[in-house]
Design a protein around this motif. Structure first.
Motif, PDB file in Angstrom:
ATOM      1  N   VAL A 110      39.110  -0.209  29.428  1.00 16.95           N
ATOM      2  CA  VAL A 110      37.892  -1.117  29.852  1.00 16.95           C
ATOM      3  C   VAL A 110      38.121  -1.521  31.291  1.00 16.95           C
ATOM      4  O   VAL A 110      39.124  -1.715  31.830  1.00 16.95           O
ATOM      5  N   LEU A 111      37.248  -1.991  32.126  1.00 17.66           N
ATOM      6  CA  LEU A 111      37.326  -2.577  33.354  1.00 17.66           C
ATOM      7  C   LEU A 111      38.306  -3.601  33.164  1.00 17.66           C
ATOM      8  O   LEU A 111      37.948  -4.527  32.351  1.00 17.66           O
ATOM      9  N   TYR A 112      39.303  -3.681  34.163  1.00 15.24           N
ATOM     10  CA  TYR A 112      40.589  -4.913  34.250  1.00 15.24           C
ATOM     11  C   TYR A 112      39.531  -6.246  34.459  1.00 15.24           C
ATOM     12  O   TYR A 112      38.880  -6.298  35.369  1.00 15.24           O
ATOM     13  N   GLU A 113      40.056  -7.174  33.554  1.00 15.09           N
ATOM     14  CA  GLU A 113      39.284  -8.489  33.586  1.00 15.09           C
ATOM     15  C   GLU A 113      39.608  -9.088  34.931  1.00 15.09           C
ATOM     16  O   GLU A 113      38.823  -9.999  35.530  1.00 15.09           O
ATOM     17  N   ASP A 114      40.967  -8.895  35.325  1.00 12.06           N
ATOM     18  CA  ASP A 114      41.086  -9.757  36.515  1.00 12.06           C
ATOM     19  C   ASP A 114      40.530  -9.296  37.780  1.00 12.06           C
ATOM     20  O   ASP A 114      40.260 -10.319  38.586  1.00 12.06           O
ATOM     21  N   PHE A 115      40.238  -8.132  37.930  1.00 10.59           N
ATOM     22  CA  PHE A 115      39.385  -7.731  39.090  1.00 10.59           C
ATOM     23  C   PHE A 115      37.843  -7.670  38.849  1.00 10.59           C
ATOM     24  O   PHE A 115      37.149  -8.301  39.727  1.00 10.59           O
ATOM     25  N   VAL A 156      33.426  -0.472  27.416  1.00 11.88           N
ATOM     26  CA  VAL A 156      34.201   0.267  26.984  1.00 11.88           C
ATOM     27  C   VAL A 156      35.012   1.161  27.658  1.00 11.88           C
ATOM     28  O   VAL A 156      35.022   1.016  29.106  1.00 11.88           O
ATOM     29  N   THR A 157      35.783   2.107  27.222  1.00 13.00           N
ATOM     30  CA  THR A 157      36.676   2.791  27.900  1.00 13.00           C
ATOM     31  C   THR A 157      35.827   4.122  28.334  1.00 13.00           C
ATOM     32  O   THR A 157      34.892   4.489  28.015  1.00 13.00           O
ATOM     33  N   ASN A 158      36.600   4.969  29.213  1.00 12.58           N
ATOM     34  CA  ASN A 158      36.164   6.384  29.808  1.00 12.58           C
ATOM     35  C   ASN A 158      37.235   7.209  29.350  1.00 12.58           C
ATOM     36  O   ASN A 158      38.187   7.258  29.904  1.00 12.58           O
ATOM     37  N   PRO A 159      36.660   8.324  28.104  1.00 14.69           N
ATOM     38  CA  PRO A 159      35.525   8.225  27.420  1.00 14.69           C
ATOM     39  C   PRO A 159      35.555   7.203  26.569  1.00 14.69           C
ATOM     40  O   PRO A 159      36.710   6.567  26.202  1.00 14.69           O
ATOM     41  N   SER A 160      34.443   7.257  25.818  1.00 12.96           N
ATOM     42  CA  SER A 160      34.244   6.364  24.494  1.00 12.96           C
ATOM     43  C   SER A 160      32.875   6.757  23.794  1.00 12.96           C
ATOM     44  O   SER A 160      32.108   7.568  24.391  1.00 12.96           O
ATOM     45  N   ILE A 161      32.936   6.338  22.519  1.00 14.09           N
ATOM     46  CA  ILE A 161      31.667   6.804  21.784  1.00 14.09           C
ATOM     47  C   ILE A 161      31.222   5.479  21.414  1.00 14.09           C
ATOM     48  O   ILE A 161      31.908   4.348  20.672  1.00 14.09           O
ATOM     49  N   VAL A 162      29.801   4.999  21.507  1.00 16.27           N
ATOM     50  CA  VAL A 162      29.362   4.087  20.941  1.00 16.27           C
ATOM     51  C   VAL A 162      28.061   4.572  20.059  1.00 16.27           C
ATOM     52  O   VAL A 162      27.358   5.427  20.141  1.00 16.27           O
ATOM     53  N   ASN A 163      27.826   3.616  18.827  1.00 16.00           N
ATOM     54  CA  ASN A 163      26.623   3.737  18.175  1.00 16.00           C
ATOM     55  C   ASN A 163      25.453   2.854  18.410  1.00 16.00           C
ATOM     56  O   ASN A 163      25.847   1.528  18.689  1.00 16.00           O
ATOM     57  N   ILE A 164      24.533   3.057  18.539  1.00 18.71           N
ATOM     58  CA  ILE A 164      23.302   2.262  19.085  1.00 18.71           C
ATOM     59  C   ILE A 164      22.192   2.505  18.089  1.00 18.71           C
ATOM     60  O   ILE A 164      21.861   3.344  17.473  1.00 18.71           O
ATOM     61  N   ASP A 165      21.344   1.210  17.914  1.00 13.37           N
ATOM     62  CA  ASP A 165      20.153   1.198  17.098  1.00 13.37           C
ATOM     63  C   ASP A 165      20.214   1.581  15.674  1.00 13.37           C
ATOM     64  O   ASP A 165      19.062   1.892  15.023  1.00 13.37           O
ATOM     65  N   SER A 166      21.259   1.372  15.082  1.00 14.76           N
ATOM     66  CA  SER A 166      21.340   1.417  13.556  1.00 14.76           C
ATOM     67  C   SER A 166      20.901   0.235  12.970  1.00 14.76           C
ATOM     68  O   SER A 166      20.696  -0.627  13.347  1.00 14.76           O
ATOM     69  N   SER A 167      20.520   0.519  11.760  1.00 16.21           N
ATOM     70  CA  SER A 167      19.851  -0.472  11.008  1.00 16.21           C
ATOM     71  C   SER A 167      19.950  -0.096   9.427  1.00 16.21           C
ATOM     72  O   SER A 167      20.562   1.019   9.330  1.00 16.21           O
TER      73      SER A 167
END
Length: 545
Positions: free
Chosen positions: A371-376, A389-400
Motif C-alpha cells: 500500500v502507499l507508504y504512510e510517511d510519503f 490496497v496493494t498492487n495487485p489486490s482483490i476487493v469485494n464491493i456491494d455485498s449484502s
C-alpha cells in the motif's frame, strides 16, 4: 439420557472439537448437549458449530463469540480471545466489555449505511522483510509452476498425462500429455516453432508445425515462463504438438449483478505534480461528481456513485526517469501527495475510494507493490473514505445479505508495455491502444506478468502473488493512459484513462493517450458508459462517448 450416556456424549463432543483445535466453554458444552438431545436423528448441531468457527482465530468458542459470528461482525479474534482470558483471570475487563458492546449493536443507522457501500479487502499482499537469496528465486518459480499446473492437471484434454522425464523415455510415437513452463522459444529454418518446456523432472522440446495454423498461432503468442499443457506424439526426445492448453479463466455463465441501484467509477494515472497534469479537466470531473455539472440524468448518476477506484500513479513522482525534474511543476513528492489528497478530498465522503499504487508512486517498482507508504502519502491515508490496497489486490464491493458482491481485481499494469510491443497478435491489432487485448491475454494465462522480463518482481518463496488464483468479476487496470471497456467470459474488463496530456516521451514512442475519460459501471445492469471531461469550458456538461 442417563449419566453414563451423558459422559460418553461429552467425550465425543470434546473429541470432535479437539480435532479442529478447539476447546468448548462449559456453558456452550451444556448448550450443545441439550441441542444434541433435541436433534438426535436430525441435523448435525456440532458440525454446524465447527463450520461457523472455520477461518477464525477462535480457541474457546462460547455464546458471545458465536453471537458475533452469527451477526457477521468483523472481529480481531485473537484480541477477543486475549481479552476474554484477561477477564477469566480477574484482571482488566474494559477491552472485553467493548467487544461485547460492539456485538450487541443491531447494525441499524450507521451500520446499515456502511453495509450499502461495503468494501472488503479479499486479497492484499503482505510484505515479508528479509534478505533474498538464489534459493528464494528457485522456490518462487516452483511455487508459480505448482499453482498453474494444478489448474491444468484435471483438464480432460490432457489424457495420458506424465512428467517430462517419463515422456523423454518414450520411443514408439506414443500419444502423451505434459505440463511445463516455457524455457526457450525458437523458429526452425522451415518456419516451425520449437518450444523448450521444463517441469521439476527435466526439459523437452515441443514442435509446432506451421501447417497447423490455429495451433501455430497459439505457439506464436507464447511467452517465456508461462505454464502450458501439451498433448502430442512423443518420439526421440521431441514431442510433435497436436494440442496446447493454457490455465485460462473458466467459462462463467452467471452474469453477476447487484440487486440495488448504484455505480462504480474507475480513475487511474492522475500524475499530480506533472506539468502535463490537467487541473481544469479534473475540476470538471469534481463538479460532476458533486452534482454541480452535467445534465439531469448525469447528475442523477453522480448521486448514485458508491465506489471510486483509483488504479495507481496518483502522482508523477520524483526521479522516476532521467531529467524528470524538467517535466515537473511540483518537485517535492510529499507536496505532490498533499495536492492529490486535496483533490480527492473534494469527492463526497459517502463514496468509497479504493486506491492502489502504480510505478510512478513513491515506492518500489517491484511487484507486488505494498500500500502507499504512510510517511510519503500521509495526506492520502487521512482521507476518511479511502481504502488503501496493494498492487495487485482483490476487493469485494456491494455485498449484502442477499448478494455476494463483486470481486474486483486491481492491477496498475506495469507489465503491459512488454505485451503491447512483444506479442504479435496484440501489436498488430492496436498494441497500446488495446488494453482489453492485454487483459484478456493475462486472464488466459492466469498471471499478471507471465513473462518474467515484463516486470520487476519480489521472489516470494511461498507463492507467486501475480498468479490469478481467484477469478474476478471485474478486472480494472491503468498505465496505458487510454480508456477501454470490454467483457471476456462474463468478466468486465476496464482500462482507466489518465489526467495527463501527451508527454514528450509518449510522443517519441508513438503513444496516443486519451485523457480525462471516466468509465462508469451500473452495478445493477452491468452497463458501462464513458464520460469525457476533456471538452472545452464552453461545454457545460460532460460528453458521453
Amino acid at each position: 439420557m442417563d449419566v453414563e450416556e451423558k459422559k460418553q456424549k461429552i467425550k465425543e463432543i470434546v473429541k470432535r472439537f479437539a480435532k479442529q483445535g478447539l476447546l468448548l466453554s462449559p456453558n456452550l458444552l451444556e448448550l450443545e448437549l441439550k441441542k444434541e438431545e433435541a436433534e438426535e436423528a436430525g441435523e448435525d448441531s456440532i458440525g454446524r458449530l465447527i463450520d461457523k468457527t472455520k477461518g477464525k482465530d477462535i480457541l474457546v468458542p462460547d455464546e458471545q463469540s458465536l453471537s458475533m459470528i452469527e451477526k457477521d461482525r468483523e472481529i480481531n479474534w485473537l484480541d477477543f480471545e486475549k481479552a476474554k482470558t484477561t477477564v477469566e483471570k480477574g484482571r482488566d475487563s474494559k477491552t472485553y466489555e467493548r467487544f461485547i458492546e460492539y456485538a450487541k449493536k443491531d447494525g441499524q443507522d450507521e451500520g446499515q449505511k456502511e453495509e450499502k457501500n461495503r468494501v472488503i479487502v479479499v486479497n492484499n499482499y503482505k510484505d515479508i522483510n528479509k534478505t533474498r537469496t538464489v534459493q528464494d528465486f528457485i522456490d518462487f518459480f516452483n511455487a508459480r509452476y505448482r499453482s498453474l499446473e494444478a489448474m491444468l492437471r484435471n483438464r480432460q484434454e490432457l489424457s495420458n498425462l506424465m512428467s517430462i522425464s517419463r515422456a523423454r523415455k518414450k520411443k514408439d510415437r506414443e500419444n502423451i500429455s505434459i505440463i511445463g513452463m516455457v524455457f526457450e522459444k525458437s523458429v526452425t529454418k522451415n518456419g516451425n516453432i520449437i518450444l523448450t518446456i521444463e517441469d521439476p523432472t527435466g526439459t523437452t522440446k515441443v514442435l509446432f508445425n506451421r501447417t497447423k495454423k490455429d495451433l501455430y498461432t497459439l505457439a506464436e503468442d507464447t511467452v517465456l515462463d508461462e505454464v502450458i499443457g501439451i498433448s502430442g506424439i512423443a518420439s526421440n526426445n521431441i514431442i510433435f504438438a497436436n494440442l496446447m492448453l493454457r490455465p485460462e479463466i473458466p467459462a462463467i455463465t452467471d452474469k453477476k449483478s447487484s440487486p440495488e441501484d448504484g455505480y462504480a467509477i474507475f480513475l487511474s494515472d492522475l500524475h499530480v505534480g506533472s506539468k502535463n497534469f490537467l487541473p481544469e479537466e479534473f475540476a470538471r470531473f469534481l463538479q460532476w461528481i458533486n452534482g454541480e455539472a452535467g445534465s439531469d440524468s448525469q447528475k442523477q448518476v453522480a448521486s448514485r456513485v458508491k465506489y471510486i477506484f483509483v488504479v495507481g500513479d496518483l502522482i508523477d513522482g520524483v526521479g522516476i526517469y532521467a531529467d524528470q525534474d524538467q517535466d515537473l511543476i511540483t518537485k517535492d513528492v510529499y507536496e505532490q501527495y498533499n495536492q492529490c489528497a486535496e483533490l480527492l478530498s473534494k469527492i463526497p465522503k459517502s463514496m468509497k475510494l479504493i486506491i492502489c499504487p502504480g510505478n510512478h508512486d513513491a515506492m518500489r517498482i517491484a511487484e507486488p507493490q505494498p500500500v502507499l507508504y504512510e510517511d510519503f502519502a500521509s495526506a492520502i491515508w487521512e482521507l476518511p473514505n479511502a481504502v488503501l490496497v496493494t498492487n495487485p489486490s482483490i476487493v469485494n464491493i456491494d455485498s449484502s445479505q442477499n448478494f455476494s458482491g463483486f470481486n474486483v481485481l486491481l492491477y496498475h499494469g506495469y507489465s503491459f508495455d512488454y505485451y503491447a510491443s512483444d506479442v504479435n497478435s496484440i501489436r498488430i491489432r492496436g498494441g497500446y491502444d488495446r488494453a482489453d487485448l492485454i487483459m484478456k491475454f493475462l486472464l488466459q494465462r492466469r498471471h499478471l506478468a507471465p513473462a518474467t522480463s515484463s516486470t520487476l518482481f519480489i521472489p516470494d518463496p511461498e507463492k507467486d502473488p501475480l498468479v490469478i488464483t481467484k477469478v474476478p468479476d471485474i478486472f480494472v487496470t491503468g498505465h496505458i493512459h487510454k480508456c477501454s471497456a470490454a467483457v471476456y467470459r462474463n468478466i468486465v474488463l476496464i482500462g482507466g484513462s489518465c489526467w495527463q496530456s501527451k508527454t514528450a516521451f509518449q510522443e517519441r514512442m508513438g503513444h496516443h493517450p486519451l485523457p480525462a475519460r471516466v468509465p462508469i459501471m451500473n452495478l445493477k445492469t452491468r452497463e458501462i458508459k464513458i464520460l469525457n471531461f476533456e471538452k472545452p469550458e464552453s461545454k457545460k456538461q460532460p460528453e458521453q462517448e
